[in-house]
Design a protein around this motif. Structure first.
Motif, mmCIF file in Angstrom:
data_model
loop_
_atom_site.group_PDB
_atom_site.id
_atom_site.type_symbol
_atom_site.label_atom_id
_atom_site.label_comp_id
_atom_site.label_asym_id
_atom_site.label_seq_id
_atom_site.Cartn_x
_atom_site.Cartn_y
_atom_site.Cartn_z
ATOM 1 N N SER A 267 -25.038 67.354 15.506
ATOM 2 C CA SER A 267 -23.972 67.817 16.233
ATOM 3 C C SER A 267 -24.584 69.286 17.360
ATOM 4 O O SER A 267 -25.546 69.992 16.280
ATOM 5 C CB SER A 267 -22.405 68.072 15.860
ATOM 6 O OG SER A 267 -22.601 69.123 14.295
ATOM 7 N N SER B 268 -26.203 71.859 20.024
ATOM 8 C CA SER B 268 -26.883 71.899 20.517
ATOM 9 C C SER B 268 -28.628 71.655 20.050
ATOM 10 O O SER B 268 -28.360 72.541 19.248
ATOM 11 C CB SER B 268 -26.895 73.216 21.637
ATOM 12 O OG SER B 268 -28.529 73.014 22.518
ATOM 13 N N CYS C 260 -32.291 70.187 20.321
ATOM 14 C CA CYS C 260 -33.719 69.280 20.751
ATOM 15 C C CYS C 260 -34.689 69.416 19.532
ATOM 16 O O CYS C 260 -34.785 70.057 18.997
ATOM 17 C CB CYS C 260 -33.844 70.313 21.309
ATOM 18 S SG CYS C 260 -35.693 69.400 22.367
ATOM 19 N N VAL D 39 -28.678 54.297 17.978
ATOM 20 C CA VAL D 39 -27.749 55.530 17.427
ATOM 21 C C VAL D 39 -26.361 54.578 17.060
ATOM 22 O O VAL D 39 -26.312 53.240 17.153
ATOM 23 C CB VAL D 39 -27.742 55.272 19.375
ATOM 24 C CG1 VAL D 39 -26.061 56.706 19.162
ATOM 25 C CG2 VAL D 39 -28.469 55.696 19.566
ATOM 26 N N SER E 193 -24.272 59.861 21.571
ATOM 27 C CA SER E 193 -25.076 59.757 22.891
ATOM 28 C C SER E 193 -26.296 61.070 22.193
ATOM 29 O O SER E 193 -25.880 61.784 22.076
ATOM 30 C CB SER E 193 -24.736 58.936 23.920
ATOM 31 O OG SER E 193 -23.860 60.468 24.042
ATOM 32 N N CYS E 194 -27.225 60.565 23.421
ATOM 33 C CA CYS E 194 -28.145 61.251 22.733
ATOM 34 C C CYS E 194 -29.519 61.117 23.984
ATOM 35 O O CYS E 194 -28.962 59.721 25.149
ATOM 36 C CB CYS E 194 -28.883 61.529 21.772
ATOM 37 S SG CYS E 194 -29.348 59.573 21.222
ATOM 38 N N TRP E 195 -30.243 61.444 24.188
ATOM 39 C CA TRP E 195 -31.658 61.490 25.482
ATOM 40 C C TRP E 195 -32.644 61.716 24.857
ATOM 41 O O TRP E 195 -33.219 62.530 24.071
ATOM 42 C CB TRP E 195 -30.970 62.461 26.623
ATOM 43 C CG TRP E 195 -30.435 62.231 27.495
ATOM 44 C CD1 TRP E 195 -28.906 63.126 27.054
ATOM 45 C CD2 TRP E 195 -30.114 62.125 28.433
ATOM 46 N NE1 TRP E 195 -28.103 62.622 27.545
ATOM 47 C CE2 TRP E 195 -28.671 61.713 28.800
ATOM 48 C CE3 TRP E 195 -30.918 61.334 29.537
ATOM 49 C CZ2 TRP E 195 -28.175 61.960 30.079
ATOM 50 C CZ3 TRP E 195 -30.821 60.394 30.237
ATOM 51 C CH2 TRP E 195 -28.782 60.789 31.079
ATOM 52 N N SER F 206 -31.094 57.828 28.643
ATOM 53 C CA SER F 206 -30.166 57.761 27.728
ATOM 54 C C SER F 206 -29.495 56.808 26.994
ATOM 55 O O SER F 206 -29.858 55.844 27.003
ATOM 56 C CB SER F 206 -28.917 57.629 29.444
ATOM 57 O OG SER F 206 -27.502 57.668 27.772
ATOM 58 N N ILE G 277 -36.227 63.913 21.687
ATOM 59 C CA ILE G 277 -34.841 63.234 21.774
ATOM 60 C C ILE G 277 -33.851 64.669 21.152
ATOM 61 O O ILE G 277 -34.068 65.648 20.539
ATOM 62 C CB ILE G 277 -34.887 62.415 20.730
ATOM 63 C CG1 ILE G 277 -35.407 61.292 20.317
ATOM 64 C CG2 ILE G 277 -32.960 62.156 20.375
ATOM 65 C CD1 ILE G 277 -34.681 60.054 19.088
ATOM 66 N N ASP H 184 -29.754 66.350 22.479
ATOM 67 C CA ASP H 184 -28.140 66.036 22.966
ATOM 68 C C ASP H 184 -27.931 65.913 25.116
ATOM 69 O O ASP H 184 -26.846 65.591 25.042
ATOM 70 C CB ASP H 184 -27.565 67.085 22.566
ATOM 71 C CG ASP H 184 -27.451 68.967 23.145
ATOM 72 O OD1 ASP H 184 -28.545 68.622 22.871
ATOM 73 O OD2 ASP H 184 -26.953 69.256 24.054
ATOM 74 N N SER H 185 -29.594 66.203 25.066
ATOM 75 C CA SER H 185 -28.953 66.244 26.976
ATOM 76 C C SER H 185 -30.212 65.578 27.227
ATOM 77 O O SER H 185 -31.250 65.857 26.863
ATOM 78 C CB SER H 185 -28.015 67.668 26.963
ATOM 79 O OG SER H 185 -28.929 68.559 26.952
ATOM 80 N N VAL I 210 -23.635 62.784 16.867
ATOM 81 C CA VAL I 210 -24.529 62.042 17.380
ATOM 82 C C VAL I 210 -25.410 61.313 15.688
ATOM 83 O O VAL I 210 -25.356 62.242 14.852
ATOM 84 C CB VAL I 210 -25.800 61.496 18.300
ATOM 85 C CG1 VAL I 210 -26.646 62.533 17.731
ATOM 86 C CG2 VAL I 210 -26.274 60.062 18.182
#
Length: 311
Positions: A24, A26, A28, A42, A46-48, A59, A76, A78-79, A115
Motif C-alpha cells: 500500500s 507509494s 515501485c 492481482v 490495482s497496479c501498473w 494497467s 510493478i 502503484d501508478s 494491492v
C-alpha cells in the motif's frame, strides 16, 4: 498427450515458487530477469507493470493475470511507470528456495487503496523449447473481463481461496493449481486470437490431426503415407500444409519431437536407455544415442548427468 500439454511439459521443471504480497502507499518494485517464466495475479486493488525493453505501462486490475513467459525483467508500481521511475524501483526477490507451501501463509488484507498480488515463477528448461512456447510474447496480459476465459477465472478463485487459509492438503493443492494456472494462461492467450503461427497450426484440421497422431504415439513406425491417411488427405497435401504451417516437414518434426521427448524422459525418469529408446521409436540404444548426439551435441548419459547436477 496433446501439443500444448507436451510443449509445456517439455520445458517445465521443478516446482513453481510463489509469494503472496500486500502493498500500500507509494511503491515501485523491480523484478529481475529470470531464466524461466514469471507471473502475477492481482487479487485485490490495482497496479501498473512496465516490461524491460520498452513499451507502454500495462494497467492491472483485480482478477487480471499476467504471464512473462521468457522471464523478462519488469517493474510493478502503484501508478503508471516511466523510465525515470523504473530506475528508482526497489529490487524485489522471492526468498531463495521458497516453495509453494510457504505461500499458504495468508498475510493481512491490504490497506485501503493497496494491492494484493500473487507473484511467482516457473522454472523452465530453455534447451528444448517447443516453437509454440517460443511464440509467446514477452508479456501475456489476460484482463478480467466478464464471460472471458471462465476456466482461468475459476483457477484464480480457487488459488486465492487456498492461499487465504491454511487448510488440510494445501501443500498439494497449491502447486497443482499453479500448474493449472500456467496451462490456462497459455490456452487463454491462444483463444484471444492474438497468437501467431501455432494458433493457426492447431486450428488447421490437417496439421492438427497429424500433430495429434505424432504426439499421441511418437514411437509408432510413422511414414508420410501413414500420417496422411491418419489426417485423411493425400501425402502431397499433408506435406504441403504441414510444412507451410509448422515450418518443417512431418518426418523432420517427428524426429525433433522424439528426441525432445527423450530428453524430458532422461531428465524426469530413472528409466534405462533401452526403455527410453523404445518409447521414442528407436530400435536400439545405439541408434537412439547416435540421433540424440546429433540433436543435442552430447550423449544421453552425459545429458542426464548434467540435468541431475543442474537440479
Amino acid at each position: 498427450m496433446d501439443v500444448v500439454s507436451d510443449a509445456i511439459a517439455a520445458v517445465r521443471i521443478g516446482r513453481p515458487s510463489s509469494d503472496r504480497v500486500s502493498v500500500s502507499g507509494s511503491w515501485c518494485a523491480r523484478f529481475a530477469p529470470y531464466d524461466g517464466a514469471g507471473f502475477h495475479v492481482v487479487l485485490e486493488g490495482s497496479c501498473w507493470l512496465l516490461p524491460d525493453g520498452g513499451g507502454p505501462p500495462i494497467s492491472l486490475a483485480a482478477g487480471d493475470a499476467v504471464l512473462l513467459p521468457h522471464g523478462t525483467g519488469h517493474v510493478i508500481a502503484d501508478s503508471p511507470v516511466d523510465a525515470a521511475a523504473a530506475a528508482r524501483a526497489v529490487p524485489f526477490e522471492l526468498p531463495r528456495g521458497a516453495a509453494v507451501p510457504d505461500a499458504t501463509e495468508a498475510p493481512g488484507a491490504p490497506a485501503p487503496g493497496g494491492v494484493e498480488m500473487l507473484c511467482g515463477k516457473y522454472r523452465l528448461d530453455r534447451s528444448r523449447v517447443h516453437p509454440l512456447m517460443l511464440e509467446l510474447p514477452k508479456v501475456v496480459h489476460l484482463p478480467n473481463r466478464i464471460g472471458s476465459h471462465p476456466e482461468l477465472r475459476w483457477a484464480i478463485a480457487l488459488l486465492g481461496g487456498e492461499l487465504g487459509q491454511q487448510r488440510p492438503g494445501a501443500c498439494l493443492a497449491v502447486p497443482s493449481l499453479l500448474d493449472l494456472l500456467l496451462v490456462y494462461m497459455v490456452r487463454s492467450w491462444m483463444a484471444e486470437g492474438s497468437g501467431g503461427a501455432w494458433s493457426a497450426v492447431l486450428g488447421d484440421p490437417v496439421a492438427a490431426a497429424a500433430l495429434r497422431a505424432l504426439h499421441s504415439d511418437p514411437a509408432a513406425p510413422w511414414t508420410n503415407e501413414r500420417l496422411a491417411a491418419e489426417a485423411g488427405v493425400s501425402r502431397a497435401t499433408l506435406a504441403r500444409r504441414f510444412t507451410a504451417l509448422v515450418g518443417r516437414p512431418p518426418m523432420a518434426y517427428l524426429t525433433w519431437w522424439r528426441l525432445t521427448y527423450a530428453a524430458t524422459l532422461l531428465r524426469d525418469t530413472p528409466d534405462p536407455l533401452a526403455s527410453i529408446a523404445r518409447r521414442v521409436g528407436y530400435g536400439t540404444p545405439y541408434a537412439f544415442s547416435h540421433a540424440f548426439g546429433r540433436e543435442f551435441g552430447t550423449t544421453p548419459g552425459r545429458y542426464r548427468a548434467g540435468e541431475a547436477k543442474a537440479s
